[in-house]
Enzyme design. Structure first.
Site, PDB file in Angstrom:
ATOM      1  N   THR A 212      52.973  39.115  41.534  1.00 19.86           N
ATOM      2  CA  THR A 212      53.389  38.440  40.304  1.00 19.86           C
ATOM      3  C   THR A 212      52.296  38.671  39.266  1.00 19.86           C
ATOM      4  OG1 THR A 212      52.333  36.304  40.774  1.00 19.86           O
ATOM      5  CG2 THR A 212      54.517  36.685  41.720  1.00 19.86           C
ATOM      6  N   PRO A 287      46.781  39.714  37.919  1.00 19.65           N
ATOM      7  CA  PRO A 287      47.774  39.997  38.958  1.00 19.65           C
ATOM      8  C   PRO A 287      47.563  39.030  40.119  1.00 19.65           C
ATOM      9  CG  PRO A 287      46.017  41.634  38.989  1.00 19.65           C
ATOM     10  CD  PRO A 287      45.761  40.765  37.802  1.00 19.65           C
ATOM     11  N   GLU A 288      48.646  38.408  40.549  1.00 14.18           N
ATOM     12  CA  GLU A 288      48.583  37.389  41.608  1.00 14.18           C
ATOM     13  C   GLU A 288      49.498  37.826  42.751  1.00 14.18           C
ATOM     14  OE1 GLU A 288      47.313  34.042  41.670  1.00 14.18           O
ATOM     15  OE2 GLU A 288      46.655  33.697  39.607  1.00 14.18           O
ATOM     16  N   THR A 289      48.896  38.313  43.838  1.00 15.14           N
ATOM     17  CA  THR A 289      49.727  38.648  44.994  1.00 15.14           C
ATOM     18  C   THR A 289      50.162  37.372  45.689  1.00 15.14           C
ATOM     19  OG1 THR A 289      47.779  38.866  46.403  1.00 15.14           O
ATOM     20  CG2 THR A 289      48.597  40.876  45.350  1.00 15.14           C
TER      21      THR A 289
END
Length: 585
Positions: A212, A287-289
């Site tokens: 995300t 960016p957020e995994t």
């Protein structure tokens, strides 16, 4: 199953020689590098490929170990001024601010290696210089454990969110309590990047995406940059990640039980990395995994995102440069600045969201209904994305701020972040605007070492003030960090220095009066000042409670008397509205 998936992911890029594999690659996909392994790996790369990669220490951290700066360029040029002369964009990647979210640490090691070893990828450096902070929170990475990320699926061991002072560094970009943040600020100002990326792992809902994305809130950017971000950069990133088999969605933040209630864009005020970057017309990304996906795909998704960002910045180099130049020009001419924001719920976009049905079942702990996401019921459906913020507080730009030298800590932070402070060489008396605090709210519990102020109400007055040799003048010229100065020195801004408590001593009264003594002084003052007497009588007519409260009336007279101390509730930073240079008459 994990081993097969990891093997499949490795096949998407050329397999590196055994001696160049990272701890992640040799550890079966569930291992992240230690701090020592990470730094040693970059040192090894630097020694082998000095023509493209340079590494240096970039200042201290609270852990007592240095922050490191890795620079990748087509010709080994690690000088920011030379890089700008060569018309290269600067992509700044920072990892490990939360070392329990380490995907970026491992992905950047792999990307740096591939950029110097693979000729096809090396071409990406032709027009873009990449600056990497391998680990920002060195302190937390040294505090390795396997338990603190309770919501996360691997790796087997990782670092801790807080630094050595138990600070969350992604709340420290304005106040800069940590040595880490101070070193970062110097490095950021040195490079003045075009794009800033800070790698993270999410918490929260369950859904199908591995990646995300939080982008700088476009409403808060200068129009040219906001438009470029929305119409060119973001669409290209989403399209390229989809092609790489990593479909993305905006960061999943919502105001309901499940994401279907609508995604709400994250408001990254300047305490956060992307909010700080925006103050300098730098587009920022987090960016957020997804924490519930296995570690291997999270690392590879991060690798591909960073690679995609490098590709896209290179492809859009001229459009990005033009947007930033237009933003800088607009900023230099801007006269009014928003200082606080609220979500505009009358506007939304629509995204096709890939989620899982949220259901309830009895809790095995409490017996009460609990939420779970049903992986047997995936869906793709339109979801509202509220992605517009509107300003709620603003201020007009002064010609300069005048900061008494007593507030040296504030002066030091300003210098570190690109401001030029001009010390007065002689006593100066001049008309200035000053603020008085009429009301504010303070958080009852400590937040990152401070008790934050909010809902600040000010009274503005024009006064003739005297400043002394050594006091600082900060001019808001075209070459100064105008927006940074406005959002730190205007006390009503969300993350101003006042909000963070840097000026709290002015909120405490140092002198007062004994009632029985001041009664006679107050009566004499009212006899000699009929206008003050008339104001008091009007207040009593308007407010019966005040009329019946003798102590309140005496306090009011005191506050309007010469005995009342001038510095109480008076913001010490003055706004100068004159022209040219502030100088002695």
């Amino acid at each position: 199953m994990l081993t097969l998936l990891f093997a499949a992911l490795l096949m998407t890029t050329p397999t590196p020689p055994a001696e160049w594999r990272t701890p992640f690659e040799t550890g079966g996909g569930n291992t992240t590098a230690t701090h020592a392994e990470c730094i040693a790996y970059y040192q090894k790369l630097t020694k082998a490929y000095p023509q493209q990669l340079q590494m240096a220490e970039a200042g201290p951290t609270d852990a007592g170990q240095p922050l490191h700066e890795v620079v990748l360029s087509a010709d080994g040029d690690a000088d920011p001024a030379s890089t700008r002369r060569k018309n290269r964009r600067v992509l700044f990647i920072q990892n490990g601010i939360h070392p329990g979210e380490p995907e970026g640490i491992d992905a950047s090691m792999m990307l740096a290696r591939d950029l110097v070893q693979q000729p096809k990828l090396r071409k990406l450096l032709a027009g873009v210089t990449v600056v990497i902070v391998p680990v920002y929170n060195v302190d937390g990475m040294l505090n390795r454990n396997a338990t603190t990320r309770a919501n996360q699926n691997g790796p087997a061991a990782y670092g801790f969110r807080g630094n050595a002072r138990h600070l969350d560094l992604n709340r420290d970009y304005i106040k800069q309590d940590s040595r880490n943040a101070r070193s970062f600020a110097a490095l950021f100002q040195k490079w003045q990047p075009d794009v800033f990326v800070e790698t993270h792992t999410s918490n929260g809902a369950d859904y199908q995406y591995t990646m995300t994305l939080i982008a700088t809130q476009h409403s808060k950017l200068a129009p040219a940059l906001g438009s470029y971000l929305q119409t060119q950069l973001l669409p290209a990133l989403y399209k390229s990640m989809e092609q790489k088999k990593w479909p993305m969605t905006p960061y999943v933040d919502f105001d309901g039980q499940t994401p279907e209630s609508g995604l709400r864009a994250f408001l990254e005020t300047p305490r956060y990395s992307t909010g700080y970057a925006a103050l300098f017309n730098t587009i920022g990304f987090m960016p957020e995994t997804h924490m519930l996906k296995a570690f291997a795909p999270r690392v590879h998704a991060t690798y591909d995102f960073l690679k995609t960002m490098l590709e896209t910045v290179g492809q859009q180099s001229q459009a990005l440069a033009a947007a930033k130049e237009a933003a800088n020009t607009a900023l230099a001419a801007q006269t009014a600045f928003p200082l606080a924001w609220a979500l505009d719920e009358t506007q939304h976009e629509t995204v096709q969201f890939r989620g899982y049905e949220g259901r309830t079942k009895p809790s095995e702990v409490s017996g009460q209904p609990r939420l779970y996401y049903d992986h047997a019921a995936p869906f793709t459906r339109p979801v509202k994305h509220f992605n517009t913020y509107k300003p709620t507080v603003s201020a007009r730009r002064p010609s300069a701020y005048v900061i008494p030298q007593a507030w040296g800590e504030v002066a030091e932070i300003l210098r570190r972040n690109g401001a030029t402070l001009v010390p007065l060489t002689a006593e100066v008396t001049a008309p200035v605007e000053v603020y008085y605090f009429e009301d504010y709210k303070t958080s009852p519990r400590a937040y990152e070492g401070h008790y934050l102020h909010s809902q600040i109400k000010l009274r503005t007055a024009t006064e003739t003030a005297t400043f002394h040799p050594g006091d600082f003048v900060v001019y808001l010229t075209a070459n100064s960090p105008i927006r940074y100065l406005m959002e730190t020195l205007e006390p009503q801004a969300t993350d101003s220095f006042f909000a963070w408590g840097f000026f709290d001593s002015v909120l405490q009264q140092k002198e007062h009066f004994s009632d029985y003594v001041f009664e006679d002084l107050a009566a004499d003052l009212l006899r000699r000042n009929p206008q003050l007497r008339e104001r008091l009588e009007q207040l009593k007519k308007q407010n019966p409670a005040f009329a019946g409260n003798g102590a309140a009336q005496l306090e009011w007279v005191y506050l309007n008397s010469p005995q009342h101390e001038a510095g109480f509730n008076r913001y010490p930073v003055a706004r100068w509205l004159g022209q040219g240079q502030l100088a002695a008459n």
